[in-house]
Write a protein that holds these residues in place. Structure first.
Motif, short mmCIF file in Angstrom:
data_model
loop_
_atom_site.label_atom_id
_atom_site.label_comp_id
_atom_site.label_asym_id
_atom_site.label_seq_id
_atom_site.Cartn_x
_atom_site.Cartn_y
_atom_site.Cartn_z
N UNK A 51 0.82 -1.22 0.00
CA UNK A 51 0.00 0.00 0.00
C UNK A 51 0.86 1.26 0.00
N UNK A 52 1.92 1.27 0.80
CA UNK A 52 2.80 2.45 0.86
C UNK A 52 3.51 2.64 -0.48
N UNK A 53 3.97 1.58 -1.10
CA UNK A 53 4.60 1.70 -2.42
C UNK A 53 3.60 2.23 -3.44
N UNK A 54 2.36 1.70 -3.41
CA UNK A 54 1.32 2.17 -4.33
C UNK A 54 1.05 3.66 -4.14
N UNK A 55 0.95 4.09 -2.89
CA UNK A 55 0.67 5.51 -2.61
C UNK A 55 1.78 6.42 -3.11
N UNK A 57 3.43 5.80 -5.89
CA UNK A 57 3.53 5.51 -7.31
C UNK A 57 4.79 4.74 -7.68
N UNK A 58 5.13 3.75 -6.85
CA UNK A 58 6.29 2.91 -7.12
C UNK A 58 5.78 1.51 -7.44
N UNK A 59 6.06 1.06 -8.65
CA UNK A 59 5.58 -0.26 -9.06
C UNK A 59 6.36 -1.35 -8.34
N UNK A 60 5.70 -2.47 -8.16
CA UNK A 60 6.32 -3.59 -7.45
C UNK A 60 5.61 -4.87 -7.86
N UNK A 126 3.58 3.17 10.55
CA UNK A 126 4.94 2.67 10.81
C UNK A 126 5.61 2.28 9.49
N UNK A 127 4.86 1.62 8.61
CA UNK A 127 5.41 1.26 7.29
C UNK A 127 5.78 2.51 6.50
N UNK A 128 4.95 3.55 6.59
CA UNK A 128 5.24 4.81 5.90
C UNK A 128 6.52 5.43 6.42
N UNK A 129 6.73 5.37 7.73
CA UNK A 129 7.95 5.91 8.32
C UNK A 129 9.18 5.13 7.84
N UNK A 130 9.05 3.81 7.78
CA UNK A 130 10.16 2.99 7.29
C UNK A 130 10.41 3.28 5.81
N UNK A 131 9.35 3.43 5.03
CA UNK A 131 9.49 3.80 3.62
C UNK A 131 10.28 5.10 3.49
N UNK A 132 9.89 6.12 4.27
CA UNK A 132 10.57 7.42 4.20
C UNK A 132 12.05 7.29 4.56
N UNK A 133 12.34 6.47 5.58
CA UNK A 133 13.73 6.25 5.97
C UNK A 133 14.50 5.57 4.83
N UNK A 134 13.91 4.55 4.23
CA UNK A 134 14.56 3.85 3.13
C UNK A 134 14.75 4.76 1.92
N UNK A 135 13.75 5.56 1.61
CA UNK A 135 13.85 6.48 0.46
C UNK A 135 15.03 7.43 0.65
#
Length: 146
Positions: A51-55, A57-60, A126-135
């Motif tokens: 869901x976080x990747x979709x939001x 716009x990152x394909x997976x 929490x997943x969004x925060x991890x996504x932001x950290x990874x980005x």
């Protein structure tokens, strides 16, 4: 040719997000994969990771994979999410030493905080925060690899 292998525990949260983020940059001469040190084969990425990747716009299109010796031979850079993952790989595959780093260790000089937080079992926030950290870490990685 740079070949980046992201590694986490089950290959359903952090490493698939990191793989998708880096792949979305479409950098010529760069290949990327992910795997897990204790992964089951063929599991999809976790619901919130997708869901976080979709939001963003990152394909997976992900199916989990157990880390293999072939992965380590393929990779020029093995980037783990934690010190524990790095240690486990060094124990299981001693020949891979020298190209294994935590993501944070590879891109940062912060010698105290080398782990990316594991969102497994957490909320979408929490997943969004991890996504932001990874980005952010992947942006630094790209700069370092130039």
């Amino acid at each position: 040719m740079n070949r980046v292998l992201f590694v986490c525990t089950g290959n359903t949260c952090r490493s698939p997000m990191a793989e998708a983020i880096l792949r979305s940059k479409n950098i010529p001469g760069l290949e990327v994969k992910s795997a897990g040190v204790y992964a089951s084969h063929g599991q999809p990425a976790s619901r919130y990771a997708k869901e976080v990747l979709d939001e963003n716009q990152i394909s997976h299109n992900h199916a989990s994979r157990l880390l293999s010796e072939e992965d380590l031979e393929w990779a020029t850079h093995i980037l783990t999410m934690t010190e524990g993952h790095k240690h486990a790989i060094n124990q299981m595959f001693p020949n891979a030493q020298g190209k294994i780093f935590t993501v944070k260790e590879y891109v940062s000089t912060d010698e105290y905080n080398k782990d990316v937080f594991d969102p497994f079992g957490g909320s979408k926030e929490i997943y969004s925060q991890t996504f932001d950290e990874l980005k952010d870490l992947i942006d630094q990685l790209i700069e370092k690899m130039k």
